[in-house]
Design an enzyme around this catalytic site. Structure first.
Site, short mmCIF file in Angstrom:
data_model
loop_
_atom_site.label_atom_id
_atom_site.label_comp_id
_atom_site.label_asym_id
_atom_site.label_seq_id
_atom_site.Cartn_x
_atom_site.Cartn_y
_atom_site.Cartn_z
CG ASP A 98 -42.50 44.03 -14.11
OD1 ASP A 98 -41.87 44.76 -13.45
OD2 ASP A 98 -42.29 42.64 -14.40
CG ASP A 101 -39.53 44.39 -5.70
OD1 ASP A 101 -38.56 45.03 -6.12
OD2 ASP A 101 -40.07 43.22 -6.20
CG PHE A 150 -44.83 36.25 -5.79
CD1 PHE A 150 -43.53 36.75 -6.00
CD2 PHE A 150 -45.42 35.44 -6.74
CE1 PHE A 150 -42.82 36.38 -7.32
CE2 PHE A 150 -44.86 34.93 -7.85
CZ PHE A 150 -43.50 35.43 -8.26
CB VAL A 151 -48.93 40.34 -7.84
CG1 VAL A 151 -49.40 40.65 -6.59
CG2 VAL A 151 -47.68 41.38 -8.24
NE ARG A 163 -42.74 36.69 -18.87
CZ ARG A 163 -42.03 37.23 -17.83
NH1 ARG A 163 -42.35 38.23 -17.68
NH2 ARG A 163 -41.23 36.49 -17.61
#
Length: 174
Positions: A98, A101, A150-151, A163
Site C-alpha cells: 500500500d 516509507d 500520514f495518509v 481504510r
C-alpha cells in the site's frame, strides 16, 4: 505533489493511475507466470483494483507481517505472520504494498522472498514516501509519490479506521 500541501488524491486520480499501472505490468509480464503477492491488510484494496486491470494470467496470494518492539524500538523487528501459499520458485513475483516509507519492512520481505529463488521479484506500491526512507529498496512500479505525511484511504488506515475511503488524504496521526 508539493510537500507544503496536504496530500489529497481523488478517486478518479487513483483509478486512472491503477489502470495505467495495470497496462504497464501486463506489458512487462506478457510472457511470464506471474504471482501477485499482496501484503495484508493495507494492500488488499490496491490488489483487487490492480489485478482487475491485468490482462495476463496471474495467481493472487497474500502475506502478512507484524512488527514487534513497542515504543522503545520504533521500527521493531519484522516477522511474517501469514506466509504465501504459492511456491514462488522459478516464478515471476510482483509484491504489492500500500505504501513504502522507511523501507525496513519491504527490505525484510525482499530478502525473505528472494531466498525462495523466484525468476524475478519486483515491487509495486500505490504510494511511495521517499522522504521517510531509511533503507534503500527497489520499487519498480509506483502509483503516486507523496511527501512525508500520514495518509488514509484506499486500504491505508488510522487505528483500523478510514481504510475503505475511496480517496487518499492526509490526516493527523492518532
Amino acid at each position: 505533489m508539493p510537500s507544503d500541501r496536504p496530500v489529497h488524491i481523488t478517486r478518479p486520480e487513483v483509478e486512472a493511475r491503477i489502470g495505467a499501472l495495470g497496462k504497464e505490468i501486463s506489458r512487462d509480464y506478457a510472457d511470464g507466470r506471474l504471482v501477485v503477492a499482496a501484503v495484508l491488510r493495507g494492500a488488499v484494496y490496491f490488489a483487487v483494483d490492480l489485478t482487475r486491470r491485468l490482462s495476463v494470467p496471474f495467481t493472487l496470494d497474500f502475506l502478512a507481517i507484524s512488527r514487534f518492539g513497542g515504543t522503545a524500538r520504533p521500527h521493531g523487528v519484522v516477522r511474517i505472520t501469514k506466509d504465501l501459499d504459492e511456491n514462488i520458485y522459478g516464478r515471476d513475483v510482483l509484491l504489492l504494498e500500500d505504501i513504502v516509507d522507511t523501507g525496513l519492512s519491504l527490505s525484510y520481505l525482499l530478502r525473505t522472498l528472494a531466498a525462495r529463488e523466484p525468476a524475478s521479484l519486483k515491487v509495486c506500491t500505490l504510494l511511495d514516501a521517499p522522504g521517510r526512507r531509511i533503507v534503500d529498496v527497489p520499487v519498480e512500479y509506483v502509483g503516486f509519490r507523496i511527501p512525508d505525511q500520514f495518509v488514509v484511504g484506499w486500504g491505508l488506515d488510522a487505528g483500523q479506521s478510514h481504510r475503505g475511503e475511496m480517496a487518499i488524504r492526509a490526516v493527523q496521526p492518532e
